[in-house]
Design a protein around this motif. Sequence first.
Motif, mmCIF file in Angstrom:
data_model
loop_
_atom_site.group_PDB
_atom_site.id
_atom_site.type_symbol
_atom_site.label_atom_id
_atom_site.label_comp_id
_atom_site.label_asym_id
_atom_site.label_seq_id
_atom_site.Cartn_x
_atom_site.Cartn_y
_atom_site.Cartn_z
ATOM 1 N N GLY A 32 -39.376 -38.206 -39.438
ATOM 2 C CA GLY A 32 -39.278 -38.061 -37.991
ATOM 3 C C GLY A 32 -38.476 -36.851 -37.592
ATOM 4 O O GLY A 32 -38.357 -35.878 -38.354
ATOM 5 N N LEU A 33 -37.914 -36.918 -36.401
ATOM 6 C CA LEU A 33 -37.098 -35.843 -35.847
ATOM 7 C C LEU A 33 -35.764 -36.409 -35.394
ATOM 8 O O LEU A 33 -35.712 -37.491 -34.805
ATOM 9 N N CYS A 34 -34.709 -35.654 -35.649
ATOM 10 C CA CYS A 34 -33.386 -36.034 -35.168
ATOM 11 C C CYS A 34 -32.931 -34.993 -34.158
ATOM 12 O O CYS A 34 -32.893 -33.795 -34.459
ATOM 13 N N ASN A 35 -32.607 -35.446 -32.973
ATOM 14 C CA ASN A 35 -32.071 -34.561 -31.946
ATOM 15 C C ASN A 35 -30.564 -34.759 -31.871
ATOM 16 O O ASN A 35 -30.081 -35.888 -31.836
ATOM 17 N N VAL A 36 -29.843 -33.646 -31.870
ATOM 18 C CA VAL A 36 -28.390 -33.635 -31.732
ATOM 19 C C VAL A 36 -28.103 -32.993 -30.382
ATOM 20 O O VAL A 36 -28.488 -31.849 -30.147
ATOM 21 N N PHE A 37 -27.439 -33.729 -29.482
ATOM 22 C CA PHE A 37 -27.255 -33.275 -28.095
ATOM 23 C C PHE A 37 -25.825 -33.499 -27.641
ATOM 24 O O PHE A 37 -25.263 -34.575 -27.856
ATOM 25 N N VAL A 38 -25.230 -32.486 -27.018
ATOM 26 C CA VAL A 38 -23.899 -32.641 -26.419
ATOM 27 C C VAL A 38 -24.062 -32.612 -24.901
ATOM 28 O O VAL A 38 -24.495 -31.621 -24.333
ATOM 29 N N PRO A 39 -23.756 -33.723 -24.223
ATOM 30 C CA PRO A 39 -23.924 -33.798 -22.768
ATOM 31 C C PRO A 39 -22.717 -33.220 -22.023
ATOM 32 O O PRO A 39 -22.075 -33.899 -21.232
ATOM 33 N N HIS A 40 -22.410 -31.960 -22.330
ATOM 34 C CA HIS A 40 -21.261 -31.296 -21.720
ATOM 35 C C HIS A 40 -21.679 -29.899 -21.255
ATOM 36 O O HIS A 40 -22.474 -29.237 -21.918
ATOM 37 N N ALA A 41 -21.116 -29.450 -20.149
ATOM 38 C CA ALA A 41 -21.456 -28.144 -19.582
ATOM 39 C C ALA A 41 -20.728 -26.993 -20.270
ATOM 40 O O ALA A 41 -20.914 -25.838 -19.907
ATOM 41 N N THR A 42 -19.904 -27.312 -21.272
ATOM 42 C CA THR A 42 -19.093 -26.265 -21.903
ATOM 43 C C THR A 42 -19.091 -26.348 -23.426
ATOM 44 O O THR A 42 -18.152 -25.896 -24.079
ATOM 45 N N ALA A 43 -20.123 -26.920 -24.025
ATOM 46 C CA ALA A 43 -20.187 -27.042 -25.483
ATOM 47 C C ALA A 43 -21.629 -26.865 -25.937
ATOM 48 O O ALA A 43 -22.564 -26.933 -25.129
ATOM 49 N N GLY A 44 -21.814 -26.641 -27.228
ATOM 50 C CA GLY A 44 -23.149 -26.460 -27.765
ATOM 51 C C GLY A 44 -23.244 -26.955 -29.194
ATOM 52 O O GLY A 44 -22.262 -27.395 -29.796
ATOM 53 N N VAL A 45 -24.462 -26.874 -29.742
ATOM 54 C CA VAL A 45 -24.759 -27.268 -31.115
ATOM 55 C C VAL A 45 -25.381 -26.060 -31.804
ATOM 56 O O VAL A 45 -26.277 -25.430 -31.250
ATOM 57 N N ALA A 46 -24.900 -25.754 -33.005
ATOM 58 C CA ALA A 46 -25.453 -24.626 -33.755
ATOM 59 C C ALA A 46 -25.775 -25.054 -35.177
ATOM 60 O O ALA A 46 -25.158 -25.976 -35.721
ATOM 61 N N ILE A 47 -26.750 -24.370 -35.762
ATOM 62 C CA ILE A 47 -27.069 -24.506 -37.174
ATOM 63 C C ILE A 47 -26.587 -23.199 -37.793
ATOM 64 O O ILE A 47 -27.113 -22.129 -37.481
ATOM 65 N N ILE A 48 -25.563 -23.284 -38.645
ATOM 66 C CA ILE A 48 -25.001 -22.061 -39.224
ATOM 67 C C ILE A 48 -24.784 -22.240 -40.718
ATOM 68 O O ILE A 48 -24.780 -23.362 -41.234
ATOM 69 N N GLU A 49 -24.571 -21.124 -41.384
ATOM 70 C CA GLU A 49 -24.244 -21.157 -42.803
ATOM 71 C C GLU A 49 -22.808 -21.637 -42.981
ATOM 72 O O GLU A 49 -21.892 -21.178 -42.286
ATOM 73 N N THR A 50 -22.613 -22.547 -43.899
ATOM 74 C CA THR A 50 -21.278 -23.019 -44.219
ATOM 75 C C THR A 50 -20.401 -21.806 -44.545
ATOM 76 O O THR A 50 -20.793 -20.922 -45.285
ATOM 77 N N GLY A 51 -19.216 -21.761 -43.942
ATOM 78 C CA GLY A 51 -18.303 -20.652 -44.177
ATOM 79 C C GLY A 51 -18.348 -19.572 -43.113
ATOM 80 O O GLY A 51 -17.543 -18.642 -43.136
ATOM 81 N N SER A 52 -19.284 -19.667 -42.164
ATOM 82 C CA SER A 52 -19.407 -18.664 -41.103
ATOM 83 C C SER A 52 -18.688 -19.079 -39.828
ATOM 84 O O SER A 52 -18.822 -18.412 -38.801
ATOM 85 N N ASP A 53 -17.920 -20.147 -39.880
ATOM 86 C CA ASP A 53 -17.272 -20.694 -38.690
ATOM 87 C C ASP A 53 -16.435 -19.651 -37.953
ATOM 88 O O ASP A 53 -16.594 -19.446 -36.750
ATOM 89 N N ASP A 54 -15.517 -19.017 -38.668
ATOM 90 C CA ASP A 54 -14.634 -18.045 -38.028
ATOM 91 C C ASP A 54 -15.409 -16.867 -37.455
ATOM 92 O O ASP A 54 -15.072 -16.355 -36.382
ATOM 93 N N ASP A 55 -16.456 -16.426 -38.150
ATOM 94 C CA ASP A 55 -17.273 -15.318 -37.650
ATOM 95 C C ASP A 55 -17.969 -15.699 -36.345
ATOM 96 O O ASP A 55 -18.048 -14.883 -35.425
#
Length: 131
Positions: A32-55
Amino acid sequence: MATLVLDVDTSRRRLVDLTDDVQQFCSGRGDGLCNVFVPHATAGVAIIETGSDDDLVDTLERLLPRDDRYRHSHGSPGHGADHVLPGIVSPSATLPVQGGKVLLGTWQSVVLVDLNRDNPRRSVRLSFISA
């Protein structure tokens, strides 16, 4: 549709890795599909490479400086930048799931992005739709 709401504390970190929570939620659910959602006007969801947080945080802070340039000016200084963030980092991501396993790449992680210091408590809604 199965759903779960996570309560996330962002007071000590601007990016919170949600990958294990998402995988645990999807485990045993099949395809199936999994949706990840933040119901906030000042936040988001990203798919990133582990270790790229600070960048990622450094880049967003350069793109969205915390100063008085924003017309949306309530809250802490530069809070208007927080309201622009979801235009750059989407408030949701939809992930394919096969056999109960989230199909992320080898180094990919699902993270909550929250540069807002005015609200350290965030909700993240996980929703699973079967194939």
